[in-house]
Enzyme design. Structure first.
Site, mmCIF file in Angstrom:
data_model
loop_
_atom_site.group_PDB
_atom_site.id
_atom_site.type_symbol
_atom_site.label_atom_id
_atom_site.label_comp_id
_atom_site.label_asym_id
_atom_site.label_seq_id
_atom_site.Cartn_x
_atom_site.Cartn_y
_atom_site.Cartn_z
ATOM 1 N N MET A 23 0.852 -1.194 0.000
ATOM 2 C CA MET A 23 0.000 0.000 0.000
ATOM 3 C C MET A 23 0.881 1.235 0.000
ATOM 4 S SD MET A 23 -3.060 -1.212 2.619
ATOM 5 C CE MET A 23 -1.997 -2.168 3.727
ATOM 6 N N MET A 24 0.741 2.034 -1.042
ATOM 7 C CA MET A 24 1.565 3.230 -1.187
ATOM 8 C C MET A 24 1.381 4.164 -0.002
ATOM 9 S SD MET A 24 3.404 2.933 -3.877
ATOM 10 C CE MET A 24 3.970 4.624 -4.092
ATOM 11 N N GLN A 75 7.721 -5.263 -3.867
ATOM 12 C CA GLN A 75 6.902 -5.056 -5.060
ATOM 13 C C GLN A 75 7.561 -4.029 -5.959
ATOM 14 O OE1 GLN A 75 3.023 -2.892 -5.499
ATOM 15 N NE2 GLN A 75 2.232 -4.927 -6.011
ATOM 16 N N CYS A 105 -1.952 -1.296 -10.120
ATOM 17 C CA CYS A 105 -2.104 0.087 -9.668
ATOM 18 C C CYS A 105 -2.647 0.970 -10.790
ATOM 19 C CB CYS A 105 -0.769 0.626 -9.175
ATOM 20 S SG CYS A 105 -0.863 2.326 -8.559
ATOM 21 N N LYS A 144 0.858 -9.310 -9.113
ATOM 22 C CA LYS A 144 -0.404 -8.850 -8.512
ATOM 23 C C LYS A 144 -1.155 -8.045 -9.555
ATOM 24 C CE LYS A 144 -2.407 -6.737 -4.389
ATOM 25 N NZ LYS A 144 -3.202 -5.614 -4.949
ATOM 26 N N HIS A 176 -6.508 -8.742 -7.277
ATOM 27 C CA HIS A 176 -7.452 -7.795 -6.680
ATOM 28 C C HIS A 176 -8.749 -7.962 -7.446
ATOM 29 C CE1 HIS A 176 -8.206 -3.443 -5.095
ATOM 30 N NE2 HIS A 176 -9.318 -4.150 -5.136
ATOM 31 N N GLY A 218 -11.319 -5.720 -0.370
ATOM 32 C CA GLY A 218 -12.510 -5.620 0.459
ATOM 33 C C GLY A 218 -12.637 -6.626 1.574
ATOM 34 N N GLY A 238 -5.747 -5.640 2.935
ATOM 35 C CA GLY A 238 -5.231 -4.316 2.657
ATOM 36 C C GLY A 238 -5.582 -3.337 3.754
ATOM 37 N N ARG A 239 -6.550 -2.483 3.488
ATOM 38 C CA ARG A 239 -6.883 -1.422 4.430
ATOM 39 C C ARG A 239 -7.340 -1.938 5.790
ATOM 40 N NH1 ARG A 239 -10.795 1.839 0.666
ATOM 41 N NH2 ARG A 239 -10.862 -0.205 -0.339
#
Length: 340
Positions: A23-24, A75, A105, A144, A176, A218, A238-239
């Site tokens: 995650m950037m 990555q 991305c 990815k 993703h 998600g 992720g988040r």
């Protein structure tokens, strides 16, 4: 550091893998060190690093990491096979356990460099990049991607990309489970607006039973991760892992079944306070570390005050590890015991 062979060859030989997504601006070395205190087994990813930056930039700043972060994957972003091969060799020499190619991305900067999600349109080039990297390193090389971009048919686009990258020797494909819209949606919108299609990734696995295929997008809880693992080889958080990192404390037992007791979150804070002290002594700032920790006690009594202290006091000039101790003191003792 020099490449001494992959110390974690079992990553893609296990029945299942739980990873924290690249995650950037988030999954830097401090974030990864923090996440490693919560799980010894989760596979951690760097932020995307552009191949040109690896070749020409400050390598220690871009690639340096703490040995406690293993297993950790680098990555890369790029579309030139020769440059990616060189960057992969450099990454392997630093001791990374995997090299991953970003084909997902959707940012404008990535599109202008002709890599990231736009590579979904040129699977043969992705294959050439994988071949070049595989020939350059002995550690796993993975990809990815998204299920498609713009007006692509996800059935055709994802199948074709998978066919090419596996033929090229990719060790794993992380998907993703959303399309990326390169025109009309911002990178932030691309994380939420295109609908998730988990079943598309399941069908890909059914068509490739002997290939490692993992899913991203998600997924909010370890319970949801386990549901996906009934169909797939890996799950990438992720988040959810970033905003509520406490969920990682259940990974080792629930996902890997190693019987490890969940770490005590208060002890994790103490470890991070000592780590922050070393970082400050070397010229860093407390906020470089604490910005990743604000959600640690999410849902527990005192979590809001813990977050407030880290979000304000830790950013002030001269802030030291004591801020973490003050923040921890605001967390209810019962919540700490619950975390044990």
């Amino acid at each position: 550091m020099s490449q001494v062979g992959n110390p974690y060859p079992e990553i893609y030989n296990n029945a299942r893998v739980l990873a924290v997504a690249p995650m950037m601006d988030w999954t830097d070395r401090h974030c990864r060190f923090f996440h490693r205190q919560l799980s010894r087994r989760a596979l951690l990813y760097t932020e995307m690093v552009v191949a040109d930056a690896v070749i020409h930039g400050n390598r220690e700043r871009l690639l340096g990491f703490n040995t406690e972060e293993h297993p950790v994957a680098l990555q890369l972003g790029g579309s030139d096979p020769e440059k990616l091969a060189k960057a992969a060799r450099i990454g392997a020499s630093f001791g990374y356990d995997e090299i991953n190619l970003n084909v997902g991305c959707p940012s404008d900067r990535v599109q202008s460099g002709t890599f990231g999600a736009c590579l979904m349109k040129v699977p043969e080039l992705v294959g050439a990049c994988v071949v070049a990297m595989k020939e350059s390193v002995s550690i796993p090389v993975t990809v990815k991607c998204r299920i498609g971009v713009d007006d692509q048919d996800p059935e055709e686009a994802l199948d074709r990309l998978a066919e090419v990258v596996f033929a090229a020797g990719a060790d794993a494909l992380w998907v993703h489970a959303r399309k990326a819209w390169l025109q009309g949606l911002s990178p932030r919108e691309n994380r939420d607006i295109p609908p998730l299609d988990y079943s598309r990734v399941y069908r890909l696995k059914e068509a490739n039973p002997d290939r490692f295929i993992g899913i991203n997008g998600g997924i909010q809880t370890i319970g949801e991760a386990l549901d996906h693992l009934a169909h797939l080889d890996g799950v990438m958080l992720g988040r959810a892992a970033y905003h509520t990192p406490g969920i990682l404390a259940d990974v080792d037992d629930s996902i890997y079944g190693d019987g490890r007791e969940a770490p005590i979150l208060a002890e994790v804070v103490e470890t991070m306070a000592a780590y922050a002290g070393r970082h400050i002594e070397s010229g860093g700032r407390l906020s470089h570390i604490t910005r990743h920790m604000t959600g640690l006690f999410h849902g527990r009594p005192g979590a809001r005050r813990f977050r407030q202290i880290l979000s304000t006091d830790a950013t002030r000039p001269g802030a030291g590890p004591g801020v973490l101790h003050r923040a921890l003191a605001e967390v209810d003792t019962d919540a700490r015991e619950e975390a044990a």
